[in-house]
Design an enzyme around this catalytic site. Sequence first.
Site, PDB file in Angstrom:
ATOM      1  N   THR A  18      30.734  43.678  53.765  1.00  0.00           N
ATOM      2  CA  THR A  18      30.470  42.244  53.635  1.00  0.00           C
ATOM      3  C   THR A  18      29.062  41.949  54.135  1.00  0.00           C
ATOM      4  OG1 THR A  18      32.822  41.872  54.063  1.00  0.00           O
ATOM      5  CG2 THR A  18      31.410  39.955  54.231  1.00  0.00           C
ATOM      6  N   GLU A  29      38.848  44.531  46.508  1.00  0.00           N
ATOM      7  CA  GLU A  29      39.353  43.359  47.216  1.00  0.00           C
ATOM      8  C   GLU A  29      40.869  43.308  47.301  1.00  0.00           C
ATOM      9  OE1 GLU A  29      37.542  41.546  49.547  1.00  0.00           O
ATOM     10  OE2 GLU A  29      36.193  41.555  47.843  1.00  0.00           O
TER      11      GLU A  29
END
Length: 575
Positions: free
Chosen positions: A386, A423
Site C-alpha cells: 500500500t 485484494e
Amino acid sequence: MRHALFASLLLLAACATTPAPVTEAPRGEAMAAAADPRAVDAALEILREGGSAVDAAIAAELVLSLVEPQSSGVGGGAFLIYYDAASEDIDGYDGRERAPAGATPDMLLDARGEPLDFYDAQASGRSIGTPLLMQMFKLAHDDHGRLPWARLFEPAIRLAEEGWAISPGVARVLALPENKMRLREDPAARAHFYDAQGNPWPAGHVLRNPAYAATMRALAAQGPRAMTHGPIAESIVAAAQRGPRAGTLTLADLQRADANRFEPVCSAYRVYRVCTAAPPSSANAMLEILGLYERARPSPVGPADADDWAAYLWASRLAYADRDHYMADSEFVPTPTQEMIAPAYLDERARQIDLRTAPTTVRPGEPAGRALFERWGSAYSEDLGTTHIAIIDAWGNAVSLTATVESFFGAQRMASGFMLNNELTDFSFRPTIGGRPVANAVAPRKRPRSSMSPSIVTDRDGELVLVVGSPGGSDIIGYVARATIGILDWNLPVQDALALGNATGRYQDITSEPDRWPAGVGDELRRRGWRLVPPDGTSGLHAIRVTPNGLEGGYDPRGEGAVGRVDASGAVVRQ
C-alpha cells in the site's frame, strides 16, 4: 505576472477537458508528500502548472504504479478523501476492488476445507479483484480537476519510456524468497524484474517499461474504458484465469464494476473534526481510537509520558476488537459504522481503560446491540502492499489518497505493464467461525474489508488543519491514529511525529518500536504488563499540516519518501 500565467494555463485546461470550471487565481503555496521522490516531482510539476490537488495526486500515483509496483497501481484500488477550500466540503471516492460474479465463499479454502497457504492464495487468479483505481480517478477529476486528463499521464509515460533507477526498497522486496519464487512463475513479471538467470535486478539498475507507457497512452486517450474493453482488459482477464489456482474474473466483471462517491465518516476529536474513508474501509476504528484516547487522556502530556502511551494502546485494543468483529462491506452486511464512534458508546467503552495495567482478553463491545454482536464471528485480514499521498494545492484544496495492490506485488501477476492486485485475500478465508457467519466473508461483487484510512482534519469552523495517512496493512489504523495524536495533541513537528516509534495494539502482543520512543517509556509499559514485540511490517506515513506560517510537511523516514512545495512565486522546493 504569476497570476496571469496561472490564468492562461487554466483557460487552456478548461478548453481541453471537462473538469470543474476555474475562475479564481491561486492564493498561496502548494505541497506534496509521497513514497518516492519521482512521484513527488510529478505532483509538483502538475501543481506548478496550476493543477489541482486531485490532478497532482493522479500524476503522483501513476508514477508510483511504475516505480513502486510492489505497493499500488493501475491494477489495484484506493480510497480518496478530498477537501474543498471554498465550500469547506469533504468528499469521498471509493475505488475498492470487487469480487467477480463467480466468487464463492469457499474459494480461499483447499480441498480439505482448510484455508489456503497465504502465499498460494496471494499468487493466484482467485485473489484478483476488479481494478477500480482509474475509474475512481476519473470521477474525482471530473469533479475537481483543473488540467486536462491526458496531461496527468505525461510524467509516468516519460519515465516508462526513458527509464528509471530501481530504488533500494524495490530491490530489497524483489529479493525476498517468497517474491522471487512466485514472481518468476509469471512470464511478464519474470521478464521485467529479473535477469536471464532469474536474479532480481539490483538497486540502481535502469528499467524501462514500454508496455506501461502504452497503457498510460490508452488511458489518457480513452479514460477508464481502456481498462474494461479492448486489449488491456483482455490481458487482465487472461492473467486472472491462468493457472495455477485460476480465478473467475471476466470481461463482464470489469465492465460491471464501478467506482463511486461516498460520504466520509467524520467524528469530533477535541477541537477538531476528523474525516476518513467509509466501509468497506474500517477506518472508523481509527476514529474510535481517537475518541477513546480523548476520554482516557483529557489533558495529554506528550510522547515521554507512559500514561499517554498506555491510553493509546488501550484505545487500540478496544477499537481493533470492534473492527475485527463487525466491519465489512456495508452494501452486503449491517455494519455499526457510526455506532462505533457515537459519544455514548465511547463513554461506555472507555470505562474499561485502566492505565495502571495492560488488559489480557479484550472482547468486542455491542455498539449496535446484542443481536448484531451474536450474528458475526471475528476474523482478520491484511493489506501490506500500500502507499499514501498527501497533497494541498495553491487554492488550499487537499487530497488524502491511500492506494494499494494488497500484498507486495499484489497477485504476483502482470498485465499490460502493471501488477494486478490480490485484494480478495483481504476477505476472511473462512466463511464461518465458531458456527457464526463472518461479516467479511467472500461473496460475488462484494468489496473486501480494508484498513486504509486516508484522513483530513479540520477545525470546528471547517478550516483545513491536517492531511494524513499511511500504508501498513491492518496497522494503518494505529499508524494514522498515533501520528494524529503526535501532531495535534503532543504538538510535535510533523516530521518528528511521523518518525516517532509506532505501536499497534491489535493483539495482546503489541508490535512496537520502543527504540524510537523517549527513554524509559518502553520499560514502564512493560512494567505495567504490556508485551512489546518487534513489528513485522512498517509504516509509510505522509502528512501535511496547515500552520500560521505556511504548510509543514513530513514523510516517513522508514521508507523512501519525500516532500516538496511550490511557493507562491512558482518556485519548486524539495525538502
